[in-house]
Scaffold this active site. Structure first.
Site, mmCIF file in Angstrom:
data_model
loop_
_atom_site.group_PDB
_atom_site.id
_atom_site.type_symbol
_atom_site.label_atom_id
_atom_site.label_comp_id
_atom_site.label_asym_id
_atom_site.label_seq_id
_atom_site.Cartn_x
_atom_site.Cartn_y
_atom_site.Cartn_z
ATOM 1 N N LYS A 68 0.818 -1.217 0.000
ATOM 2 C CA LYS A 68 0.000 0.000 0.000
ATOM 3 C C LYS A 68 0.852 1.268 0.000
ATOM 4 C CE LYS A 68 -0.867 0.118 4.962
ATOM 5 N NZ LYS A 68 0.177 1.066 5.358
ATOM 6 N N ARG A 107 -6.963 3.571 11.038
ATOM 7 C CA ARG A 107 -6.785 2.119 11.092
ATOM 8 C C ARG A 107 -7.547 1.452 12.234
ATOM 9 N NH1 ARG A 107 -0.851 0.117 10.842
ATOM 10 N NH2 ARG A 107 -0.295 2.036 9.829
ATOM 11 N N ARG A 127 11.378 -7.179 2.745
ATOM 12 C CA ARG A 127 11.573 -5.792 3.154
ATOM 13 C C ARG A 127 12.458 -5.708 4.400
ATOM 14 N NH1 ARG A 127 6.377 -2.294 4.640
ATOM 15 N NH2 ARG A 127 6.691 -3.034 6.752
ATOM 16 N N ARG A 182 13.921 -2.136 8.855
ATOM 17 C CA ARG A 182 13.021 -1.400 9.749
ATOM 18 C C ARG A 182 12.936 -2.109 11.090
ATOM 19 N NH1 ARG A 182 7.330 0.379 7.109
ATOM 20 N NH2 ARG A 182 6.576 -0.434 9.085
ATOM 21 N N ARG A 191 1.271 -6.722 14.305
ATOM 22 C CA ARG A 191 0.658 -5.769 13.378
ATOM 23 C C ARG A 191 -0.379 -6.449 12.495
ATOM 24 N NH1 ARG A 191 6.014 -4.592 11.499
ATOM 25 N NH2 ARG A 191 5.248 -3.537 9.653
#
Ligand code: ADP
Length: 197
Positions: A18, A93, A132, A138, A149
């Site tokens: 996204k 969210r 990723r 990250r 998450r």
């Protein structure tokens, strides 16, 4: 067809792409992307007061409190470059944030005009996330935080789609394919609503 203002939300599970697609669409339409995750990460990186407040929550994969998050988005939406349109990525969210955003946008008489739901099978999004993690490093792309998450996405974020579906503004987009294919699918869906560059 008359042009519809681009007041957009892109929504999808972690690893759905996204962020990438949101940036592409915003670019094509000439509107700013407002990504709460990016705002928080920039503040953590710069060591601001906000950054210090939210770092532990983000690293653990927990949500930042609604009041704080909604205030940041309201401030950002009030800036001039968002007057003609915007694309929200990562906000709202949960249902509380949907309520906060409704109060703000209804107050301006400018409700969301489309919600792009990016659908990706769970094994594909998990594969993308681990890629990723290797590429970007990250702090919240560790196994525990990812699991949390994804579970918050399912329990708190996915239900907000029902609210927007009832308003008739959700476009479900197949998020599997090449980057260009997916951008094209989104562009076509938005054009059908009169949202074009
Ligand atoms: P992802 O979708 O991969 O979790 P984001 O960049 O959207 O990545 O968000 C990263 C983190 O920032 C979230 O796990 C959460 O801690 C915080 N965050 C982002 N958006 C919100 C929001 N709308 N409400 C609360 N916390 C948020």
């Amino acid at each position: 067809m008359t042009q519809t203002p681009a007041r957009l939300l892109i929504i999808g599970p972690q690893g759905s792409g996204k962020g990438t697609q949101g940036a592409r669409i915003a670019d094509l339409l000439g509107i700013p992307t407002i990504s709460t995750g990016d705002v928080f990460r920039a503040n953590v990186k710069d060591g601001t007061e906000l950054g210090l407040k939210v770092k532990a929550l983000i690293d653990a994969g927990d949500l930042v409190p609604d009041d704080l998050t909604s205030e940041i988005v309201r401030d950002r939406l009030a800036q001039e470059d968002a007057a003609e349109g915007f694309l929200l990525d990562g906000y709202p969210r949960n249902l509380g944030q949907v309520g906060d955003l409704d109060v703000f946008l209804d107050g301006r008489g400018e409700p969301l005009t489309a919600v792009i739901e990016l659908s990706v099978p769970r094994d594909e999004s998990i594969a993308r996330l681990s890629r990723r993690a290797a590429e970007q490093g990250r702090a919240d792309d560790n196994e525990e935080s990812i699991a949390k998450r994804l579970s918050i996405y399912e329990s708190e974020t996915a239900p907000i789609l029902d609210v927007y579906r009832e308003r008739g503004i959700v476009d479900e987009i197949d998020g599997v394919g090449s980057l260009d294919e997916i951008t094209e699918r989104i562009t076509v869906a938005l054009a059908a609503r009169g949202i074009t560059a």
